[in-house]
Design a protein around this motif. Structure first.
Motif, short mmCIF file in Angstrom:
data_model
loop_
_atom_site.label_atom_id
_atom_site.label_comp_id
_atom_site.label_asym_id
_atom_site.label_seq_id
_atom_site.Cartn_x
_atom_site.Cartn_y
_atom_site.Cartn_z
N ARG A 43 36.30 20.82 0.22
CA ARG A 43 36.14 21.02 1.65
C ARG A 43 36.83 22.31 2.09
NH1 ARG A 43 32.72 19.56 5.70
NH2 ARG A 43 33.81 19.33 7.69
N CYS A 55 36.88 26.79 5.54
CA CYS A 55 36.47 25.40 5.64
C CYS A 55 34.97 25.32 5.47
CB CYS A 55 36.89 24.81 6.99
SG CYS A 55 36.38 23.10 7.23
N ARG A 56 34.53 24.54 4.49
CA ARG A 56 33.09 24.39 4.25
C ARG A 56 32.48 23.44 5.27
NH1 ARG A 56 30.33 20.60 1.39
NH2 ARG A 56 32.27 19.80 0.48
N GLY A 57 31.40 23.88 5.90
CA GLY A 57 30.71 23.07 6.89
C GLY A 57 29.39 22.54 6.37
N LYS A 58 28.40 22.50 7.24
CA LYS A 58 27.11 21.88 6.91
C LYS A 58 26.31 22.72 5.93
CE LYS A 58 24.83 23.91 10.94
NZ LYS A 58 24.14 23.65 12.22
N TYR A 69 26.14 27.27 2.58
CA TYR A 69 26.88 26.43 3.51
C TYR A 69 27.44 27.27 4.65
CZ TYR A 69 26.97 22.57 0.11
OH TYR A 69 26.62 21.57 -0.76
N GLU A 70 27.72 26.59 5.74
CA GLU A 70 28.48 27.21 6.82
C GLU A 70 29.94 27.26 6.40
OE1 GLU A 70 29.69 25.43 11.01
OE2 GLU A 70 27.55 25.93 10.97
N SER A 72 33.90 28.61 7.61
CA SER A 72 34.72 29.09 8.72
C SER A 72 36.06 29.57 8.20
CB SER A 72 34.94 27.97 9.74
OG SER A 72 33.73 27.50 10.26
N VAL A 79 32.73 32.57 11.58
CA VAL A 79 31.80 31.74 10.81
C VAL A 79 30.92 32.61 9.94
CG1 VAL A 79 29.97 30.00 10.95
CG2 VAL A 79 31.82 30.00 12.63
N TYR A 133 26.23 35.01 9.51
CA TYR A 133 25.75 33.68 9.89
C TYR A 133 24.65 33.82 10.94
CZ TYR A 133 25.80 28.93 11.82
OH TYR A 133 25.44 27.69 12.26
#
Length: 650
Positions: A43, A55-58, A69-70, A72, A79, A133
């Motif tokens: 994560r 931080c790994r997002g969706k 992945y998104e 941040s 982002v 992004y």
């Protein structure tokens, strides 16, 4: 059928050209994935070289080698779209070489319609590539929701695709996988070309590799016939993209991949009568079987499909899911608003509408092209018969005179200053404004008088965050001089001596009538006497955003805490444009070789940036120049810049 449709939109190479994978193979690959799958993604991901944590997002998407992945930044909150490749997928040398090549190629690209490459790093399990992004995902997602797009929307997107593709081709790079899924859309509905996994340098015809790669439905005949890729191959794919946007399906899609390839080789497809004649004609040209018969990118934009049809300046985000209403075009409404703001009386407004002929859509394009005839990077020439200024034709750069002769050689053309009318021949009278000019002139003169001769710029470079002009437009024959700063602030120094800046949020306006006097307005709530100028300011912003390319590779500044910066004076000679700002930032753009000099003060220290012919920038401390000197090439330009500055005092 669903499986075939999915396969027909996936990239292929000569190693995976089979029509349909066998069920046993699919089961084998599935079992292999579960048995030897890559390490599960954390994560929180750390770049151990820089110490930054993300931080790994969706999940945004996935391809053959990677997932996106998104991401941040945990410190800045910025982002990114992170392309993540497991080491297990690139364990073979040729696979790793492919990823390294993609990184090397993409990181060198800098264009407003190319997905920006920020950074890459790796840990023991994965390779991470941080990209721009794009929150609206891709054209493929939009078309999936919309089924088909309108012609104005297609023109809007194609203009941006062609701009990005033209830049790639100028860099001798072929994309080789143009398709809707590789056109990404930003929050502001701007299009960016991405995914350079199959991109390659353009090779001479006799040296081109014969590898079949790309997406099946978009492959050109010459690639299927193993004749190699050229610029014309990207144009073919562009024709497939245009067809798909207008009709909701690729031109050569069939239920059988072998039949699809047969149709491509024969250039056999249908053009429904529902398409307009210009659209049919342009598609036919781009999908010509003979590569040499396909149009060049510039010819595409000058085709009737573009010149005889309305193109919106912006698209609403609602266009991602629903069809727009262009019965009353935004541009027509824009100029009616401008007319109402600039002309008060009904008779004057009717006369203005009659002059612009806004009643017909095609005549709006005449007005839309008005800015294209103004000076952009070249000195204006006045037609003595009509009194109209227009851009001079390109000519070879003159032989630079010796430094002591430069001032006598400067032929001034036009000038403007805050608080005075444009083209005034008066010198600087305001004491505060004169002090800005004198201060910059003194610093530049001291450097030139004490700088020793050298063969190059000092090697020790410094980082910088100052603002500089990335785009400019001289429309002083009507309104004034416009420019865009590196933080995307747009400013106009109007002919009446007032100045307006539209901040990056595109909502806040700073208005100045004299040095040191600035008031803040809202662009949405502007009232008389500001409404007319705000409208023109927005038009300048739209024009530069859509039509002009940034002037170099100096870093972009996004620090909104920086004080208001606005143009104090500008002056043009037959060789260069000079711009002086209220904080003493001094920039000179040379027309013919596109070199630039920027002098500024940052943290109580003067810095000089030089952008060379290749648009590559170097920033050094002025003290380093005084101690070590610089090349004769840069010294001559500094002398010319100094003498242009002295013209403000004459």
């Amino acid at each position: 059928m669903a499986l075939l449709r999915t396969l027909s939109h996936q990239p292929v190479t000569s190693k995976n050209m089979s029509e349909r994978p066998k069920a046993a193979d699919l089961r084998s690959k599935k079992a292999e994935h579960h048995t030897h799958g890559p390490q599960e993604l954390s994560r929180i991901v750390t770049d151990f070289k820089t110490g930054r944590c993300y931080c790994r997002g969706k999940l945004l998407g996935k391809g053959g080698f990677a997932k996106c992945y998104e991401f941040s930044d945990l410190v800045t909150g910025k982002v990114y779209a992170a392309k993540i490749i497991p080491h297990t997928r690139v364990s073979k040398p040729h696979q790793r070489a492919k990823i390294d090549k993609e990184i090397e190629l993409h990181r060198a690209l800098h264009h407003k319609h190319i997905v920006h490459f920020y950074h890459h790093f790796e840990d023991k399990d994965h390779i991470y590539i941080l990209l721009e992004y794009c929150s609206r995902r891709s054209l493929a997602h939009i078309l999936k929701a919309r089924k088909v797009l309108t012609e104005p929307e297609v023109r809007y997107y194609l203009r941006q695709i062609v701009a990005g593709l033209k830049y790639l081709h100028e860099q001798e790079i072929l994309h080789r996988d143009l398709k809707l899924g590789n056109f990404f859309i930003t929050e502001l509905m701007e299009l960016k070309l991405g995914d350079f996994g199959l991109a390659a340098k353009l090779e001479p015809v006799e040296s081109r590799r014969r590898t079949i790669c790309g997406t099946p439905n978009y492959l050109p005949p010459e690639v299927l016939n193993k004749q190699g890729h050229g610029r014309e191959s990207d144009v073919w794919a562009l024709g497939c993209v245009m067809y798909t946007m207008l009709l909701g399906r690729p031109p050569f899609e069939t239920t059988n991949l072998k039949e699809t390839y047969r149709c491509i080789r024969e250039a056999r497809y249908t053009l429904p009568s529902t398409l307009s004649t210009p659209a049919q004609d342009l598609i036919s040209g781009m999908l010509a079987r003979n590569p040499q018969q396909r149009p060049l990118l510039d010819s595409i934009l000058s085709h009737d499909f573009f010149t005889q049809g309305f193109t919106p300046a912006r698209l609403s985000i609602s266009c991602c899911v629903s069809s727009p209403n262009f019965q009353r075009s935004p541009r027509q409404s824009f100029f009616r608003k401008a007319a109402a703001a600039i002309f008060g009386g009904k008779r004057d407004k009717e006369k203005y509408y009659h002059t612009l002929k806004l009643s017909k859509e095609e005549d709006i394009h005449r007005l839309q092209n008005d800015l294209k005839r103004i000076t952009i990077g070249t000195p204006p020439v006045t037609d003595t018969a009509t009194g109209v200024r227009h851009s001079a034709p390109p000519r070879p750069p003159p032989t630079p005179p010796p430094p002591h002769e430069v001032r006598d050689s400067i032929h001034m053309i036009v000038r403007g200053a805050l608080g005075t009318s444009c083209n005034s021949s008066e010198g600087v009278e305001d004491g505060t404004m004169a002090s800005v000019v004198d201060g910059v002139a003194r610093v530049l003169r001291d450097c030139l008088e004490n700088m020793p001769e050298a063969e190059s710029i000092p090697k020790k470079k410094v980082g910088s965050t100052f603002l500089w002009v990335t785009k400019w437009v001289d429309y002083s024959n009507k309104y004034g001089f416009g420019y865009q700063l590196s933080d995307h602030t747009v400013g106009v120094l109007f002919n009446n001596g007032t100045h307006m800046s539209l901040l990056p949020d595109r909502k806040t306006v700073h208005y100045s009538a004299e040095l040191g006097n600035c008031c803040v307005l809202s662009s949405k709530e502007a009232k008389e006497p500001f409404l007319g100028q705000v409208t023109i300011l927005e038009y300048f912003a739209h024009y530069m955003e859509e039509n002009l390319m940034d002037g170099g590779n100096l870093s972009k500044v996004t620090d909104v805490s920086k004080p208001c910066l606005y143009l104090l004076q500008w002056l043009k000679s037959d060789r260069a444009l000079m711009m002086l700002f209220n904080n003493g930032t001094f920039q000179v753009n040379f027309y013919h070789d596109h070199t630039k000099i920027i002098l500024c003060c940052e943290a109580q220290e003067y810095l000089l940036s030089y952008i060379n012919e290749e648009r590559v920038s170097t920033t050094v401390r002025l003290s380093a120049l005084i101690n070590n000197g610089c090349s004769a090439h840069l010294r001559e330009r500094m002398h010319y810049a100094y003498n242009m500055l002295m013209q403000l005092c004459t």
